[in-house]
Scaffold this motif. Structure first.
Motif, PDB file in Angstrom:
ATOM      1  N   THR A  87       0.809  -1.147  -0.024  1.00  0.00           N
ATOM      2  CA  THR A  87       0.084   0.055  -0.018  1.00  0.00           C
ATOM      3  C   THR A  87       0.840   1.400  -0.115  1.00  0.00           C
ATOM      4  N   PRO A  88       1.010   2.022  -1.078  1.00  0.00           N
ATOM      5  CA  PRO A  88       1.755   3.219  -1.143  1.00  0.00           C
ATOM      6  C   PRO A  88       1.083   4.120  -0.151  1.00  0.00           C
ATOM      7  N   LYS A  89       2.210   4.882   0.604  1.00  0.00           N
ATOM      8  CA  LYS A  89       1.865   5.791   1.602  1.00  0.00           C
ATOM      9  C   LYS A  89       2.051   7.184   0.949  1.00  0.00           C
ATOM     10  N   PRO A  90       0.981   8.047   1.373  1.00  0.00           N
ATOM     11  CA  PRO A  90       0.853   9.227   0.555  1.00  0.00           C
ATOM     12  C   PRO A  90       2.024  10.130   0.983  1.00  0.00           C
ATOM     13  N   GLY A  91       2.596  10.136   2.206  1.00  0.00           N
ATOM     14  CA  GLY A  91       3.507  10.913   2.599  1.00  0.00           C
ATOM     15  C   GLY A  91       4.997  10.791   2.130  1.00  0.00           C
ATOM     16  N   MET A  92       5.406   9.355   2.134  1.00  0.00           N
ATOM     17  CA  MET A  92       6.720   9.013   1.616  1.00  0.00           C
ATOM     18  C   MET A  92       6.795   7.716   0.866  1.00  0.00           C
ATOM     19  N   LEU A  93       5.588   7.375   0.336  1.00  0.00           N
ATOM     20  CA  LEU A  93       5.594   6.358  -0.550  1.00  0.00           C
ATOM     21  C   LEU A  93       5.767   4.775   0.205  1.00  0.00           C
ATOM     22  N   PHE A  94       6.789   4.919   0.858  1.00  0.00           N
ATOM     23  CA  PHE A  94       7.263   3.764   1.702  1.00  0.00           C
ATOM     24  C   PHE A  94       6.728   3.944   2.985  1.00  0.00           C
ATOM     25  N   GLY A  95       6.671   2.662   3.732  1.00  0.00           N
ATOM     26  CA  GLY A  95       6.174   2.639   5.165  1.00  0.00           C
ATOM     27  C   GLY A  95       7.416   3.134   5.972  1.00  0.00           C
ATOM     28  N   SER A  96       7.151   3.440   7.181  1.00  0.00           N
ATOM     29  CA  SER A  96       7.832   3.714   8.160  1.00  0.00           C
ATOM     30  C   SER A  96       9.045   2.838   8.458  1.00  0.00           C
ATOM     31  N   GLY A  97       8.881   1.573   8.364  1.00  0.00           N
ATOM     32  CA  GLY A  97       9.788   0.524   8.765  1.00  0.00           C
ATOM     33  C   GLY A  97      11.032   0.450   7.481  1.00  0.00           C
ATOM     34  N   LYS A  98      10.318   0.635   6.311  1.00  0.00           N
ATOM     35  CA  LYS A  98      11.262   0.751   5.017  1.00  0.00           C
ATOM     36  C   LYS A  98      11.871   1.927   5.077  1.00  0.00           C
ATOM     37  N   VAL A  99      11.497   3.126   5.327  1.00  0.00           N
ATOM     38  CA  VAL A  99      12.176   4.359   5.462  1.00  0.00           C
ATOM     39  C   VAL A  99      13.334   4.187   6.490  1.00  0.00           C
ATOM     40  N   GLU A 100      13.053   3.629   7.596  1.00  0.00           N
ATOM     41  CA  GLU A 100      14.256   3.313   8.793  1.00  0.00           C
ATOM     42  C   GLU A 100      15.462   2.664   8.007  1.00  0.00           C
ATOM     43  N   GLU A 101      14.919   1.476   7.370  1.00  0.00           N
ATOM     44  CA  GLU A 101      15.926   0.517   6.821  1.00  0.00           C
ATOM     45  C   GLU A 101      16.835   1.593   5.648  1.00  0.00           C
ATOM     46  N   GLN A 122       8.902  13.435  -2.082  1.00  0.00           N
ATOM     47  CA  GLN A 122      10.256  13.676  -2.276  1.00  0.00           C
ATOM     48  C   GLN A 122      10.707  14.590  -1.132  1.00  0.00           C
ATOM     49  N   ARG A 123      10.059  15.662  -0.557  1.00  0.00           N
ATOM     50  CA  ARG A 123      10.496  16.465   0.490  1.00  0.00           C
ATOM     51  C   ARG A 123      10.675  15.733   1.852  1.00  0.00           C
ATOM     52  N   ASN A 124       9.342  14.739   1.868  1.00  0.00           N
ATOM     53  CA  ASN A 124       9.819  14.081   3.204  1.00  0.00           C
ATOM     54  C   ASN A 124      10.649  12.965   3.188  1.00  0.00           C
ATOM     55  N   LEU A 125      10.966  12.416   1.966  1.00  0.00           N
ATOM     56  CA  LEU A 125      12.043  11.381   2.161  1.00  0.00           C
ATOM     57  C   LEU A 125      13.507  12.022   2.214  1.00  0.00           C
ATOM     58  N   GLU A 126      13.443  13.363   1.473  1.00  0.00           N
ATOM     59  CA  GLU A 126      14.861  14.053   1.804  1.00  0.00           C
ATOM     60  C   GLU A 126      15.168  14.305   3.137  1.00  0.00           C
TER      61      GLU A 126
END
Length: 466
Positions: A82-96, A120-124
């Motif tokens: 399920t794509p997340k509107p804020g960062m595409l990835f879930g919080s666990g994957k973002v931490e990874e 893009q902004r949130n991922l950066e």
């Protein structure tokens, strides 16, 4: 404009000029990671993600990064339910991903998927490194490859249109400015609105300049139509070998390398066919899957060379595992350019890179060249199949032509020279006082030739091209 991409180490405000008005910025030599998201929730089997394997998509994304000499220190495929509107990835994957960025000292994360400005902004912010999606990466490559004034204009236009959508309320300097004089004025426009307005003004100027380029190209095309040489355009997926084939046919030295988007600017050269007829061969920018529509629009002045061609050669990398999907992408792009089924333009498939196939299949394809009407197998590297390709081009261009016998006085040099300039002279026999010619005339020049040599032309029933 090229600048080295560096990781962001703090959250200090950045000036609007850093984000809104730079041209495409290269990242040569930066440490980069490539991520290919695979949306597993999608059920549309015809989608791009279904047509191509994730491994093939990853290989192409790494190839795109290599085109601007990035140092790939990490790459991988990420399944997303399920794509997340804020960062595409879930919080666990973002931490990874953040751990990988830190461990590998990644300066640039490439996400082979469209990202919204907010994502893009949130991922950066979360990863503390620069993030580029597929469109941004292609723009970087275009910026590095553009070598002419026209190419630079087209790249800047495409980049500004992309940047305009990237203006998000990310930094404190985008707060509302005061308007009027001194301290009595009311609230003025926001900095983000000012940035957007200035970008739009630059876009408008570039569009005017490119409109002039388009008019100039149109004048050149109209001049070419006054001479008998037809235009043959090479199109195909990027890195299918178009420029190598162009060099082989024209004996030129156009830049050709095993890189995606090695060629951006169109190149035209004359080529002689087996029976002496000359054509103008045009090499154009390669296509790619998910090519943004504003990129196609920016390069429309260049791609008009394709839409106005008398014959289109669709060059395919027949040895590539995704050759069918690549062909579908090229067909889709041609339709966007107006070359659909309703256009009276013949498209011939050229199956390139047969030297990479097993010997049995390669020999079988070459043997079928003379009989097959749908494709011609060639190797631009070894030269195999080149004679078959030239014969096929001549055959296709001869469709609709008419052949005449004409006799002219041997001392009428002007008429003989005009004949050679404006028709295809298939044969010539000289007598003491007369010269007998067999000529082939394109349908669009038939009336002009008949008027000039009225009473001297004898139609030949069935022209044959061997």
């Amino acid at each position: 404009m090229k600048t080295q991409v560096r990781p962001k180490t703090d959250n200090r405000a950045e000036s609007s000029s850093d984000h809104a008005f730079d041209g495409p910025r290269g990242a040569s030599g930066a440490r980069a990671a490539v991520i290919v998201p695979v949306l597993t929730h999608r059920g549309d089997a015809g989608s791009e993600t279904k047509r191509r394997s994730p491994e093939a998509r990853l290989e192409e994304a790494i190839g795109l990064a290599a085109a601007i000499e990035l140092e790939i220190v990490s790459s991988g495929i990420v399944n997303i339910a399920t794509p997340k509107p804020g960062m595409l990835f879930g919080s666990g994957k973002v931490e990874e991903l953040a751990a990988i960025v830190q461990a590998e000292e990644v300066e640039l994360l490439i996400v082979d998927h469209p990202l919204t400005p907010i994502q893009q902004r949130n991922l950066e912010k979360a990863l503390k490194c620069k993030v580029l999606d597929r469109t941004g990466l292609i723009l970087e490559i275009f910026g590095a490859r553009a070598s002419t004034a026209e190419g630079t204009l087209q790249v800047e236009l495409a980049h500004l249109k992309w940047q305009k959508s990237r203006l998000v309320r990310s930094w404190t300097h985008l707060e509302r400015q005061r308007g009027g004089l001194g301290f009595i004025g009311g609230p003025g426009e926001t900095q983000i609105e000012a940035d957007r307005r200035l970008i739009q003004e630059r876009i408008t100027r570039l569009e005017r300049e490119l409109a002039q380029v388009s008019r100039t190209r149109d004048l050149h095309r109209r001049k070419r139509k006054k001479v008998p040489q037809p235009v043959v355009a090479l199109v195909g997926y990027t890195n299918a070998g178009k420029s190598t084939l162009f060099n082989r046919l024209t004996r030129s030295d156009v830049f050709a390398k095993d890189l995606l988007f090695a060629t951006l600017d169109p190149t035209l050269r004359r080529v002689a066919l087996p029976h002496g007829r000359e054509i103008i061969l045009s090499d154009t920018v390669g296509f790619i899957s998910d090519l943004p529509t504003h990129l196609i629009a920016a390069f429309r002045a260049t791609l008009e060379e394709v839409t106005e061609a008398d014959l289109v050669l669709h060059v395919r990398d027949i040895a590539h595992e995704d050759t069918q999907a690549q062909a579908a992408d090229v067909t889709t792009t041609l339709e966007l350019l107006g070359l659909g089924d309703d256009r009276d333009v013949t498209v011939v498939e050229v199956w390139n890179k047969i030297d990479l196939l097993p010997p049995e299949r390669r020999d079988g394809l070459l043997a079928a060249n003379g009989a097959a009407k749908d494709a011609v197998a060639v190797s631009a590297v070894t030269g195999a199949g080149m004679d078959d390709l030239l014969a096929r081009i001549e055959l296709e261009l001869s469709a609709g032509s008419v052949v005449f016998d004409v006799s002219l006085p041997a001392d009428d040099g002007e008429a003989i020279a005009w004949l050679h300039r404006n028709t295809d002279v298939l044969s010539r026999e000289d007598e003491e006082m007369l010269c007998h010619f067999r000529i082939r005339v394109a349908e669009r020049r038939k009336g002009e030739v008949m008027q000039r040599f009225r009473g001297r032309l004898d139609p030949v029933a069935e022209p044959a091209v061997s």
